[in-house]
Design a protein around this motif. Structure first.
Motif, PDB file in Angstrom:
ATOM      1  N   SER A  18       0.801  -0.880   0.112  1.00 24.36           N
ATOM      2  CA  SER A  18       0.381   0.257  -0.301  1.00 24.36           C
ATOM      3  C   SER A  18       0.573   1.148  -0.072  1.00 24.36           C
ATOM      4  O   SER A  18       0.295   2.508  -0.877  1.00 24.36           O
ATOM      5  CB  SER A  18      -0.637   0.027   1.582  1.00 24.36           C
ATOM      6  N   GLY A  19       2.116   0.942  -0.056  1.00 24.79           N
ATOM      7  CA  GLY A  19       2.692   2.726   0.649  1.00 24.79           C
ATOM      8  C   GLY A  19       2.217   3.439   1.536  1.00 24.79           C
ATOM      9  O   GLY A  19       2.982   4.968   2.018  1.00 24.79           O
ATOM     10  N   ILE A  20       1.408   3.050   2.547  1.00 23.29           N
ATOM     11  CA  ILE A  20       0.894   3.431   3.712  1.00 23.29           C
ATOM     12  C   ILE A  20       2.157   4.650   4.617  1.00 23.29           C
ATOM     13  O   ILE A  20       2.682   3.466   5.514  1.00 23.29           O
ATOM     14  CB  ILE A  20      -0.243   3.566   4.258  1.00 23.29           C
ATOM     15  N   GLY A  21       1.956   5.449   5.161  1.00 19.72           N
ATOM     16  CA  GLY A  21       2.903   5.484   6.329  1.00 19.72           C
ATOM     17  C   GLY A  21       2.304   4.356   7.865  1.00 19.72           C
ATOM     18  O   GLY A  21       1.578   4.138   7.576  1.00 19.72           O
ATOM     19  N   ASP A  22       3.138   4.489   8.665  1.00 20.44           N
ATOM     20  CA  ASP A  22       3.431   2.947   9.309  1.00 20.44           C
ATOM     21  C   ASP A  22       3.665   3.454  10.737  1.00 20.44           C
ATOM     22  O   ASP A  22       4.935   3.702  10.716  1.00 20.44           O
ATOM     23  CB  ASP A  22       4.195   1.623   9.554  1.00 20.44           C
ATOM     24  N   TYR A  23       3.046   3.351  11.592  1.00 20.04           N
ATOM     25  CA  TYR A  23       3.149   3.455  12.944  1.00 20.04           C
ATOM     26  C   TYR A  23       3.735   3.448  14.069  1.00 20.04           C
ATOM     27  O   TYR A  23       4.983   3.752  14.742  1.00 20.04           O
ATOM     28  CB  TYR A  23       2.064   4.181  13.485  1.00 20.04           C
ATOM     29  N   LEU A  24       4.535   2.381  13.041  1.00 18.18           N
ATOM     30  CA  LEU A  24       5.266   1.327  13.695  1.00 18.18           C
ATOM     31  C   LEU A  24       5.818   0.318  12.475  1.00 18.18           C
ATOM     32  O   LEU A  24       5.776  -0.782  12.191  1.00 18.18           O
ATOM     33  CB  LEU A  24       5.100   0.002  14.334  1.00 18.18           C
TER      34      LEU A  24
END
Length: 288
Positions: free
Chosen positions: A123-129
């Motif tokens: 997805s390429g979404i930014g990850d909190y972890l």
């Protein structure tokens, strides 16, 4: 020289293999102060199952074969199965965009991100972890108080604020946050709490009677506490949400592998952060 029947030769080889597994696991468990359970299956039968260490160190309560453990990212399989079951019923499609379900929530997620992207970690979404960055999991603390994360909708506050890392579908990047987004999508589409969906769609059909998304502040008697280190009494209580919705957790380590033919399966589960990996590597080498 008397020749043994073929069946007995095979049985002898299997016993020798079982002894090799037992000796190897015992040696690594002693060397690393392993705490948890190891199980090896071959051809549908259990050839090795043993518990080590303590479920509760303060009360010197040992782990047993039927102790309940946290799974951390092992729970992603349950999330994927739940989502795919909704796809099979037509409630979702792999091409369904996250945006069509999220509405105005999590505005930094690209509008073209789909369920398939999230499932495949593309997805390429930014990850909190974000596991692309190296750090000790025991150093990670939640951005909000643990008690504020009691259901999937609560995770919006920790998922928000992270920009896309790359365009959807461009490449693979393991994403913890992506699976929380999947849990949120499943919950909204099905109109039921995510934990209930997993129970109804995965655990009950598979007869997993001891598997659930439990609250960390009301664990049952057979549940193991998670410990940050192989020794000491510091637990992971300040590192975990009160109820998980999938992710990488301090005080937990888990690895399960199955060969393509399905004849050999091994599972290592530990209630410490680094515990499972040394034994998992040894079992992988033995099978190779």
């Amino acid at each position: 020289m008397e020749l043994l029947p073929e069946a007995l030769v095979g049985e002898g080889a299997l016993i020798s293999r079982e002894n090799e597994i037992s000796d190897a696991v015992d040696a690594v468990a002693a060397e690393t102060a392993f705490s948890g359970v190891v199980r090896v299956n071959r051809d549908g039968g259990v050839v090795f199952a043993q518990s080590f260490g303590s479920a509760n160190r303060a009360f010197d309560r040992p782990n047993t074969i039927d102790t309940q453990f946290g799974l951390a990212s092992g729970a992603k399989s349950f999330t994927a199965l739940t989502v795919v079951s909704l796809v099979a019923e037509g409630g979702l499609a792999l091409a369904t965009t996250a945006r069509s379900v999220l509405g105005a929530d999590l505005p930094l997620i690209d509008d073209s991100v789909t369920v398939e992207h999230l499932l495949a970690h593309t997805s390429g979404i930014g990850d909190y972890l974000d596991e692309d960055f190296e750090y000790d999991i025991t150093d990670y603390v939640l951005a909000v108080a643990p008690h504020e994360l009691a259901n999937t909708e609560d995770y919006l506050q920790v998922l928000d604020g992270y920009h896309q890392k790359f365009a959807p579908g461009e490449k693979f990047s393991y994403c913890n946050g992506g699976y929380v987004v999947l849990a949120l999508i499943a919950e909204r589409v099905a109109g039921a709490p995510f934990g209930d969906l997993v129970q109804r769609r995965v655990c009950r059909p598979a007869r997993l009677r001891d598997t659930a998304f439990l609250r960390s502040d009301e664990l049952p008697a057979r549940a193991a506490l998670g410990y940050l280190m192989p020794d000491g009494n510091r637990t992971n209580v300040l590192h975990l949400p009160v109820r998980g919705s999938v992710g990488y957790d301090a005080g937990v380590s888990f690895h399960s592998a199955r060969d393509r033919q399905g004849a050999f399966t091994y599972t290592v589960i530990s209630n410490t952060s680094p515990g499972a990996w040394p034994i998992a590597r040894v079992l992988g080498d033995l099978h190779a």
